[in-house]
Each structure stands twice: as C-alpha cells, then as structure tokens.
Design a protein around this motif. Structure first.
Motif, PDB file in Angstrom:
ATOM      1  N   THR A   1      10.544   4.039 -11.657  1.00 51.11           N
ATOM      2  CA  THR A   1       9.386   4.485 -12.751  1.00 51.11           C
ATOM      3  C   THR A   1       9.861   5.992 -13.336  1.00 51.11           C
ATOM      4  OG1 THR A   1       7.574   3.645 -11.629  1.00 51.11           O
ATOM      5  CG2 THR A   1       7.082   5.196 -13.188  1.00 51.11           C
TER       6      THR A   1
ATOM      7  N   SER B   1       6.990   8.465   2.208  1.00 53.28           N
ATOM      8  CA  SER B   1       6.413   7.208   2.428  1.00 53.28           C
ATOM      9  C   SER B   1       5.636   6.946   3.969  1.00 53.28           C
ATOM     10  CB  SER B   1       7.533   6.050   2.577  1.00 53.28           C
ATOM     11  OG  SER B   1       8.795   6.308   3.383  1.00 53.28           O
TER      12      SER B   1
ATOM     13  N   GLU C   1       6.764  -2.641   2.813  1.00 49.08           N
ATOM     14  CA  GLU C   1       5.804  -1.937   1.673  1.00 49.08           C
ATOM     15  C   GLU C   1       6.063  -0.446   1.391  1.00 49.08           C
ATOM     16  OE1 GLU C   1       0.981  -0.622   1.493  1.00 49.08           O
ATOM     17  OE2 GLU C   1       1.564  -1.755   3.326  1.00 49.08           O
TER      18      GLU C   1
ATOM     19  N   LEU D   1       1.566   4.242  -9.287  1.00 52.79           N
ATOM     20  CA  LEU D   1       1.390   3.051  -8.839  1.00 52.79           C
ATOM     21  C   LEU D   1       0.059   2.458  -9.129  1.00 52.79           C
ATOM     22  CD1 LEU D   1       2.803   2.788  -5.175  1.00 52.79           C
ATOM     23  CD2 LEU D   1       4.077   2.087  -7.701  1.00 52.79           C
TER      24      LEU D   1
ATOM     25  N   ASP E   1      -3.187   0.648 -10.793  1.00 58.20           N
ATOM     26  CA  ASP E   1      -3.429  -0.442 -11.260  1.00 58.20           C
ATOM     27  C   ASP E   1      -4.554  -0.402 -12.011  1.00 58.20           C
ATOM     28  OD1 ASP E   1      -3.027  -2.964 -12.538  1.00 58.20           O
ATOM     29  OD2 ASP E   1      -3.463  -3.931 -10.727  1.00 58.20           O
TER      30      ASP E   1
ATOM     31  N   ASN F   1       9.379  -0.546  -0.864  1.00 56.26           N
ATOM     32  CA  ASN F   1       9.281  -1.197  -1.951  1.00 56.26           C
ATOM     33  C   ASN F   1       8.561  -0.205  -2.952  1.00 56.26           C
ATOM     34  OD1 ASN F   1      10.579  -3.621  -1.823  1.00 56.26           O
ATOM     35  ND2 ASN F   1       8.475  -4.461  -1.358  1.00 56.26           N
ATOM     36  N   SER F   2       7.616   0.637  -2.428  1.00 57.59           N
ATOM     37  CA  SER F   2       6.836   1.782  -3.100  1.00 57.59           C
ATOM     38  C   SER F   2       7.679   2.781  -3.252  1.00 57.59           C
ATOM     39  CB  SER F   2       5.835   2.195  -1.964  1.00 57.59           C
ATOM     40  OG  SER F   2       5.057   3.371  -2.627  1.00 57.59           O
TER      41      SER F   2
ATOM     42  N   THR G   1       2.491   9.312  -6.074  1.00 59.84           N
ATOM     43  CA  THR G   1       2.891   7.928  -5.882  1.00 59.84           C
ATOM     44  C   THR G   1       1.757   7.114  -6.305  1.00 59.84           C
ATOM     45  OG1 THR G   1       4.656   8.106  -4.340  1.00 59.84           O
ATOM     46  CG2 THR G   1       3.413   6.203  -4.403  1.00 59.84           C
ATOM     47  N   GLU G   2       0.399   7.807  -5.641  1.00 60.05           N
ATOM     48  CA  GLU G   2      -0.785   7.072  -5.893  1.00 60.05           C
ATOM     49  C   GLU G   2      -1.063   6.799  -7.523  1.00 60.05           C
ATOM     50  OE1 GLU G   2      -3.836   9.050  -3.887  1.00 60.05           O
ATOM     51  OE2 GLU G   2      -3.146   8.461  -1.935  1.00 60.05           O
TER      52      GLU G   2
ATOM     53  N   ILE H   1       9.879   1.206  -6.585  1.00 58.93           N
ATOM     54  CA  ILE H   1       8.888   1.134  -7.736  1.00 58.93           C
ATOM     55  C   ILE H   1       8.953   2.472  -8.182  1.00 58.93           C
ATOM     56  CG2 ILE H   1       6.895   0.973  -8.535  1.00 58.93           C
ATOM     57  CD1 ILE H   1       6.620  -1.519  -6.736  1.00 58.93           C
ATOM     58  N   VAL H   2       8.564   3.697  -7.536  1.00 59.97           N
ATOM     59  CA  VAL H   2       8.350   4.843  -7.976  1.00 59.97           C
ATOM     60  C   VAL H   2       9.791   5.509  -8.497  1.00 59.97           C
ATOM     61  CG1 VAL H   2       7.906   7.339  -7.270  1.00 59.97           C
ATOM     62  CG2 VAL H   2       6.463   5.587  -6.482  1.00 59.97           C
TER      63      VAL H   2
END
Length: 514
Positions: free
Chosen positions: A443, A416, A432, A378, A380, A435-436, A374-375, A439-440
């Motif tokens: 992706t 999570s 949070e 995500l 950036d 949503n994480s 996940t890191e 998003i994953v």
C-alpha cells in the motif's frame, strides 16, 4: 584430513613451504596449525576455512615470520610484509600475534602458551607452553584441536574435541566451573558457538554457567565492552534468537543487560528476560517470513528486496528490547536524569554505539505509530473511500516514513508483534502478521511513498520565509514548513502554483482570525 576446496589447496602449499623451512633450520621450532574458527572443526564439519593460525612452540610469531621471509628471499621468491597485533588483555588479546600473507593465504602466527589467572581478574599470566597445555587452556573442546603440519594430521590432545564435534556437544576441556571462573567470558562464547553450529550445551557446562559464582564473576571480571562484543557477534550470527534464549535459560540475562542500572521504573519483573526473548522470537519469525516473500515478489519501484546484515542486527536488538520501551532508569553519571532503559542497556551495559541506541529508540517509537497506521490502511469501510480519507492516509503514512526514513520496513515488521497479542503464536498468527506487513508495504509503495523523505519540497525554507515576509527562521516558519509538507503529501500531483494558491488562502484566514 584437509579437503579439496580452493582455500585448502592453498593451505597445503603454505604448509609445504613452512616444512621446507623448518627442516632446513635445525634451530627452528616445531610447528602446529590451529585456527579459532577453526580449521580443524570446520574441516570435520565438511566446510572450508580461511582462518589459519600457526602455533609455535619456542619462538614468537614475529621472529618466525622474519625467518620465513629470509628463506623466501634465499630461494628467489618475493617476500611479504609482516603485521604485528600487539597484546591487549582488556580486549581478550593476551599474546602478540604476527600476520603475513603466504601463498595467497593470510596466516596468523603465535606461540603455544600456558596461562594462570589471579582471583580477581580474567586476564591471565601467559608463558610458553606445550601443545597439550595450550589445548587444555582453551575455552571449548571443539576449539582445542590442532592440525600438526609435521604429521599432516589432526591432533586431539584433550581426547574430547573430535568426539564432541561429531556429537554436536559444547564442552570445556577442563571442569566448566573452573574454566568459567578463570575467564567468565567463556560462558558467552560457549553460548555463541552452540547457537552458531546448532550444538547442545553439556549439562555440567549449563550447571556451572548458571551458578551464582560464575554469574557474579561475569559481572565483575569482564569489561562491558567485551560483553557487548559477544552480544553483537550473537546478533550478527545466523541464530540470534537461539543465543538469546540460551542466555535467558542460563539466568544470565540480568547480569548482562540490566545489573549495572539503577532506579528502574517501573521495576522489572522476574520474567523480564523471558518476555524480551519471546518478543524477539515472535518478531524474528515475521522478519524471516516477510523477507522471504520480498525475495519472491518482484519489485516495481526499485526497492531493496533483502535486508542487510546491519539491518538484521539492528532489528534483532530492537525486538529484544521492545518490551522495555516504556521503562526508564537513572542515567549513569547524571544524577536525577532518567532515560530509556533501552538506551542505557545499549550504551552502558553493552557499550555499543550511541547511534545504535538512537536507532533502536526510533524503531520503538515508529513501531507504535505503525500499529495505528496499519489499522487505518487495512480498514475495510466502504463509506470511507472518499478522497479526503485517502489523503489523510497518505499524509499520516508519509509523515511516519519521513521520520523513520530507510528503517521503515524494520519498524513495520516490529509493529506486528504489538498489533497481535504475543501469546497468539500459532502458525496462523504468524501468517496473519506477515500478510499484514506485506499488504501495508504494498500500500505504501502504491501511494508512491518509497523514499518520500528524499523528495525535494516545492517550497523550501527560504521560499517560505519570503512568502511570510521574514528574514530569518523561527517557530512560524517551522509551522508553515510542516503544513506545506502535509499539503504535498495530500496532493502528490500538485503543482507549485496550486500549492501557492492554497497557501495564500490559508494565510488570509490566519490573518483574519488573529
């Protein structure tokens, strides 16, 4: 008292049939209606029920069913087969039960009973009893109601059932300590029904349930299979978190989950039960929020948008045991062998399926890997938009999904609560975490990794052996199979020819360096 739902009109029809037979046969028994889940309780709660028991006061269920069939035959109606479920005291089936389908409804027939218990057993001695004796020997007042089909009215023979049902109270007909010492499994049933209906446990019941005598009796008088079955029913229920929290607050967590295990390393803290339920609640909140979003967002790849009941059960079991993922204990019956305590809890303390233990361990391992993945997904970092970094993400994600397969969403949600400290439980942190996960998930789907484990490889084992000039498999073939798989993950549009060209180059390098 009965409503007008479809099932209940069927009930009225079959009750009328039984009464015609009872009135015709002078030597037949008076009949009462009772359902464990329960027709009276469910009716008074404003719900339908398809669970109907007929309780008989002077004959066995099988005998009554045979007489009903004789009556049906005499009036020119078709008869039905009678099934008999033999008594099985070890599995809490204390009396023989007969089952038949009448007027479109499956009905169980059993005689009214009274019971007494020996000091060292939860299995009672049973005998014919009165309706009042039968009501008072039941586990809870809300489960002690009868529908008298002679009078067509609810019979509350404990004088507490309807009151407790309306007030939302879980209470025992007799003093709770006496009730629980007779059959300690009733403690867990009280918790399960409380969680199921959102009812409050009576204060005296809670006091009795948490006393040392009852906890000891639960550990010594009740089989592990029955304890496991109750836990499974709680996990399958609508509010598993509520049920587990209640068990923890009643100080029943150790006796249910860990008391029979030995050589636990590292030793469990006194607050282990609370920590396990904390993880379960936090993970459960994300699970529900994540699933709700999946149902709203349309799928573009045909992915399932709702978890199955089996997935929910497995998820809650995994989240409950997540804090214990690095704890071991001695394998019962195998001296000197240490295994995961989660595996032993599932297989020994609860006597659930070995496959459950296997899947829980897989989920725990995958959840830890998802934290790192996940890191990466995500991140950036504008400087890491190169093709190599994108390929690396796809390879790592593909390998993980190939390992955990169809359970990857469960592992993602489970991760999570590892990636964000558990003490951060505000709504913002729930958002949070959710949503994480979303998003994953998006992706991974965008990378085309949904069901990546089902994709046919460009080069299977036979082709790899042929390329290496080998006639049988071994470590070298296994290594190259992994390398081929990674290449395909990194090059989703790659062809067999391109893959072969890559192999030839890598193989030449290997030969030169050896």
């Amino acid at each position: 008292m009965l409503g007008v739902g479809r099932c209940n009109w069927d009930c009225l029809a079959l009750f009328a049939l039984f009464m015609k037979y009872v009135n015709l046969e002078k030597d037949s028994c008076a009949t009462w209606c009772h359902g464990e889940s329960d027709i009276e309780s469910v009716e008074l709660l404003g719900k339908d029920s398809a669970d109907i028991d007929i309780a008989l006061d002077n004959m066995l269920g099988k005998d009554f069913c045979e007489k009903v069939n004789d009556y049906l035959k005499s009036i020119g109606e078709s008869t039905t087969g009678v099934g008999v479920i033999q008594s099985n005291p070890e599995q809490s089936k204390h009396l023989e039960t007969a089952t038949m389908k009448v007027k479109g409804v499956f009905v169980d027939f059993v005689n009214l009973r009274a019971e007494t218990y020996a000091n060292n057993s939860r299995i009672p001695t049973m005998e014919f009893g009165t309706a009042e004796q039968d009501a008072f020997r039941r586990d809870l007042t809300i489960n002690s109601l009868f529908y008298n089909i002679n009078k067509r009215s609810v019979e509350d023979l404990t004088s507490q059932g309807i009151k407790d049902l309306k007030a939302g109270i879980i209470r025992t007909p007799l003093p709770p300590k006496e009730t629980f010492l007779d059959d300690p499994l009733r403690v867990m049933r009280a918790v399960r029904f409380g969680a199921r209906f959102g009812f409050k446990l009576d204060d005296e019941l809670k006091k009795a349930a948490s006393c040392d005598e009852v906890k000891s009796a639960l550990g010594h008088k009740v089989s592990r299979e029955r304890i496991g079955k109750e836990i499974a029913l709680m996990l399958n229920g609508k509010k598993p978190n509520t049920a587990m929290r209640c068990l923890e607050q009643l100080q029943l967590f150790p006796v249910i989950f860990t008391s029979i295990l030995c050589n636990i390393k590292p030793p469990l803290e006194e607050n282990t039960g609370r920590l396990c339920v904390d993880y379960m609640e936090a993970a459960g909140d994300v699970f529900e929020a994540f699933e709700a979003e999946l149902e709203v967002v349309p799928s573009t790849v045909g992915a399932p948008r709702k978890f199955t009941g089996e997935e929910r059960r497995l998820f809650y079991l995994s989240s409950l045991l997540l804090p214990l993922r690095n704890v071991t204990a001695s394998n019962l019956g195998k001296k000197g062998v240490e295994v995961s305590i989660s595996e032993l809890i599932i297989k020994e303390s609860l006597k659930l399926k070995s496959d459950d233990a296997k899947k829980v361990l897989q989920l725990h391992s995958a959840a830890e890997q998802f934290v790192e993945l996940t890191e990466m997904l995500l991140v950036d970092a504008p400087e890491r938009t190169d093709e190599g970094f994108q390929s690396e993400k796809r390879v790592r994600a593909g390998l993980l999904l190939g390992e955990i397969k169809g359970m990857w969403r469960l592992a993602l949600v489970l991760s999570s609560v590892l990636s964000i400290p558990l003490d951060e439980t505000s709504s913002s942190h729930l958002t949070e975490r959710t949503n994480s996960c979303l998003i994953v998930e998006a992706t991974l789907l965008r990378l085309g990794l949904e069901k990546v484990w089902d994709k046919k490889p460009l080069f299977d084992g036979k082709k790899v052996m042929s390329l290496l000039g080998l006639t049988k498999g071994g470590p070298q073939v296994k290594e190259w199979m992994t390398r081929f798989h990674k290449w395909e993950l990194a090059h989703p549009e790659g062809t067999e020819e391109q893959c072969l060209e890559w192999f030839q180059g890598e193989h030449v390098k290997r030969l030169k360096s050896s």
